[in-house]
Each structure stands twice: as structure tokens, then as C-alpha cells.
Design a protein around this motif. Sequence first.
Motif, short mmCIF file in Angstrom:
data_model
loop_
_atom_site.label_atom_id
_atom_site.label_comp_id
_atom_site.label_asym_id
_atom_site.label_seq_id
_atom_site.Cartn_x
_atom_site.Cartn_y
_atom_site.Cartn_z
N VAL A 78 86.50 -46.44 -55.69
CA VAL A 78 85.81 -45.27 -56.26
C VAL A 78 85.77 -45.52 -57.77
N ASN A 79 84.65 -45.25 -58.38
CA ASN A 79 84.57 -45.45 -59.83
C ASN A 79 85.55 -44.54 -60.56
N PRO A 80 86.22 -45.07 -61.59
CA PRO A 80 87.18 -44.23 -62.32
C PRO A 80 86.47 -43.10 -63.07
N ASP A 81 87.08 -41.93 -63.06
CA ASP A 81 86.52 -40.77 -63.75
C ASP A 81 87.67 -39.95 -64.34
N GLU A 82 87.38 -38.74 -64.78
CA GLU A 82 88.41 -37.92 -65.42
C GLU A 82 89.59 -37.66 -64.47
N THR A 83 89.30 -37.52 -63.19
CA THR A 83 90.36 -37.33 -62.19
C THR A 83 91.30 -38.53 -62.20
N THR A 84 90.72 -39.71 -62.31
CA THR A 84 91.51 -40.95 -62.33
C THR A 84 92.38 -41.00 -63.58
N PHE A 85 91.76 -40.72 -64.73
CA PHE A 85 92.50 -40.85 -65.98
C PHE A 85 93.66 -39.84 -66.02
N ALA A 86 93.39 -38.63 -65.52
CA ALA A 86 94.44 -37.61 -65.50
C ALA A 86 95.59 -38.04 -64.59
N TYR A 87 95.25 -38.72 -63.49
CA TYR A 87 96.28 -39.18 -62.56
C TYR A 87 97.15 -40.27 -63.20
N VAL A 88 96.51 -41.19 -63.90
CA VAL A 88 97.23 -42.34 -64.45
C VAL A 88 98.09 -41.94 -65.66
N ARG A 89 97.58 -41.01 -66.44
CA ARG A 89 98.26 -40.64 -67.69
C ARG A 89 99.72 -40.24 -67.45
N GLY A 90 100.60 -40.83 -68.24
CA GLY A 90 102.01 -40.43 -68.20
C GLY A 90 102.84 -41.14 -67.16
#
Length: 457
Positions: A233-245
Motif C-alpha cells: 500500500v502506498n505510504p500516506d499520513e496513516t503510515t507516517f503516524a504509525y511509524v513515528r516514535g
Amino acid sequence: MSDTLFHKVWDAHAVRTLPSGQTQLFVGLHLVHEVTTPQAFDMMRQHGWRVACPERTFATIDHIVPTLSQRRPFLDVVAEEMSVALERNCRDAGIRLWTPDSDEQGIVHVIGPELGLTQPGMTIACGDSHTSTHGALGAIAFGIGTSQVRDVLTSQCLALDPLKVRRIDVNGRLNRGVYAKDVILTVIRRLGVQGGVGYAYEYGGATIDAMTIDERMTICNMSIEGGARVGYVNPDETTFAYVRGRRYAPSGDAFDRAVRWWKSMASDRDARYDDRVAFDASSVEPTVTWGINPGQSVAVSEPIDAEPEDEALAFMGFRPGARVRGTRIDVAFIGSCTNSRLSDLEAAAEVVRGHHVAPHVKALVVPGSRAVSRAAEARGLHEVFIDAGFEWRGAGCSMCLGMNPDKLEGRQVSASSSNRNFKGRQGSPTGRTLLMSPAMVAAAAIAGEVVDVREVL
Ligand code: SF4
């Protein structure tokens, strides 16, 4: 020039074209476990080869671990030997290993994303078919065999043929009681278990966009069951929020720089695909397999659509035109890298709360990782399951495959949230597996037979 994420990531990691015509592809992250590595390390030892990039290699023990008691030494001598071998190999090579007594242990495809090891734009390899799971975060992730595990350990590269890309659009709203598992079972049913051979599957559309990373992992996990080598799945804001931290994710300015690069790796709007197919999410129903591959499935409201001579019918004990609904089950298994994350347990607990498992059913909940287990216990989910008569187990692959003490016996029928219903997959050569969503498994455990979870909810 506009392109797909698959080609961008491929090109960014291509080292050279080999004389065979294959591409030598650099592997950003290599995840290893106890089952597909002992021979690989032995081969390396024979040749005097060393692990090329131990800092890009991470290990867990998941397939063979018992889930009832994870105290060492394991009662199963072979399991103990495999664990000791991985511990020794990781120690010698300087590879980070999570053993069953560590807080981060779990199924390799659960802990990779959980720890932030899995990141967008990466190439990932692991000696397990369901490595495609990591594509949920916009990575290109390959399941590989033992000799390829040796290749990656030795060179941090793989020799691979390029893939075509099929875009799978899913649009529309999922109805209550319908989950990501039902979507991917429906996709595989329509496109076939061989339909994806030679392809990477790119999932998109409003339904996928609205999904959590957990749900996207369920979708990508089963790409391999549709024949695709890779699913993403292409990375999106959901992805970035998941990875952060997350522990191994970049932080501070490095995270912001990474996000800019991750965004640039997503498929362009006008990217060209080798094939496109579309699905209407609103027409997807709770789906159950009736046969011996994950493409042999049916909406729970429908009769089985199969030729009378299909050997799967005889093996599973179904008549042509029969319904899976109403099939008595012996075992209910909620677990595996497809559906053992916190959101899966929450969905199942919603069904279970206030009910009791049917007396003839053995019901297991096996969290995908120690972290999932802790999070579920903090929410009291373990009590919901235990009060209802489920067994609350330690993390591991458990009954997804017959490699540990959790096995079907004889002709038992299992309602299972895992990913494979092949003959013998759950440990008994004659055992029968019905794949379905965790909520459907929970409903079947309570009723003692396959039911439509929409009616329970
Ligand atoms: S849960 Fe099943 S598919 Fe997933 S890693 Fe373990 S054995 Fe493989």
C-alpha cells in the motif's frame, strides 16, 4: 517520469543486472527466525563466509515456540535445538535476537512493524512466505527460501526477476461485521490463487486508504496466497503516524527527511500499471473458506460453488451446493501474522464479551507478540477471553502451522484466523481448516459452528 512505488523502490535498490538477466537487489532489512536459518548458517560456515550486514539483520524465535509454557528448555528437543542454534548463530554474527523471554519477542511479521524496523521505501526479505505483510507500510517485501537466506546473510543482496504491477482498487464502505480479512479473501477468490503469479499487488482506493496499518497488514499478508510475490500500500499520513516514535524509526529532523523521501517513493497519480482490477467493498460479506486453498471461499450467506468432482469437497466433507454456515467446529484459533494484532483481538473480544465458548470447542487466542499481549492485557481483553472459556496463550505462530505443540488432531475442523488452509497445515494430515476473520472465529467458538458474525453483532 511517473512510476509505481514498486519500480521506484526496485530501481533505488538495484545494484546491477546479472548475467542471468536477473537484478541484484540490495536488501535494506533482513528478518530471520529459527526455522529457515540453521542450514543457511551451516552453509556459510562451511565456506568460511561471514554475515555481511549484521546491523541490518534482526531475529526472533516464533515458529516452533510452544505457546502454553515458554520456559526453557522447551520440552520438544528439536524446538530447543533450533532455538539454541539461532541463539548461537546470532551471537557469533552480532545479530540482534529476541528470544521468548524478551519483552519484544513475537511473530516476525508482527514485531518488524511494531518495532519500527519496517519502514516505507525499503526492500525487506525474510525466510517466510508471508513477508509481504510488511508492504502495508509501503515496503517491497519478499518471502525467500533457505538458500536465499544464505545469499542475503552473505551479501545483503538477492537475485530477482522484476515483477509486473497490478493495481487493486477497493472502494466503498465496509459493512459492519466485514473486515480486512474478508476483503482479501474476496480478492483471492476472484483473481485466483495463481492470479498474481509474476505480479506485485498494489492495493489502493478509498477503502484501503481508510484502513489502519493493522488492516493493511492483513491485506498485504495474504497477497502471497493469491500468487503475488509482493503486496503493498502506498505510504500516506496513516503510515507516517504509525511509524513515528517507534524504537527503530528515525526521529527528529531525520524523521521529517524520511517522510519527504517516503512520499516521493509512493506511486505517482498517473503511474502506469500492467493490470488494474476494482472491487466494491460494500458488496463484500463475511467470507469463509470451504476448501484446501485460500481461493476456495464463499460468502457465509452463499452455498459452495464447486464442481461435484472437486477433491476439496470430499476432503472437507462438504456436498456441492452445501453451506459452510452451520458447520460444527472443534477448534477456534485466533492468531497468526494475518490476524493476531491488538485490533484483531479487540474485534474478537467485542463478539465474545458476555458469552461462553461452546462446550465441545477448544478455543485459543494467541497474541502475535509480547507487546500485543501486554497491550491487550492492559485493556482487560485477556479476561474477556478467559472468562468466556478461551485459552490465553504466549506469543508465537501457534496453530498457523503444525510446527509446535498447537496442532489439530485427526479430522478436527478448525475455525482459524490464519492464512493457509492447505491439507495438513495445522498439524494433522486430515485436519480441516476454515479461514475467516477473527470476529467470525470468535462467533464460531461461541456458537460451536460457523455462523454469520453480523447476526451476533
Ligand atoms: S504465523 Fe504462520 S504465516 Fe505467519 S510467520 Fe508464523 S508460520 Fe509463517
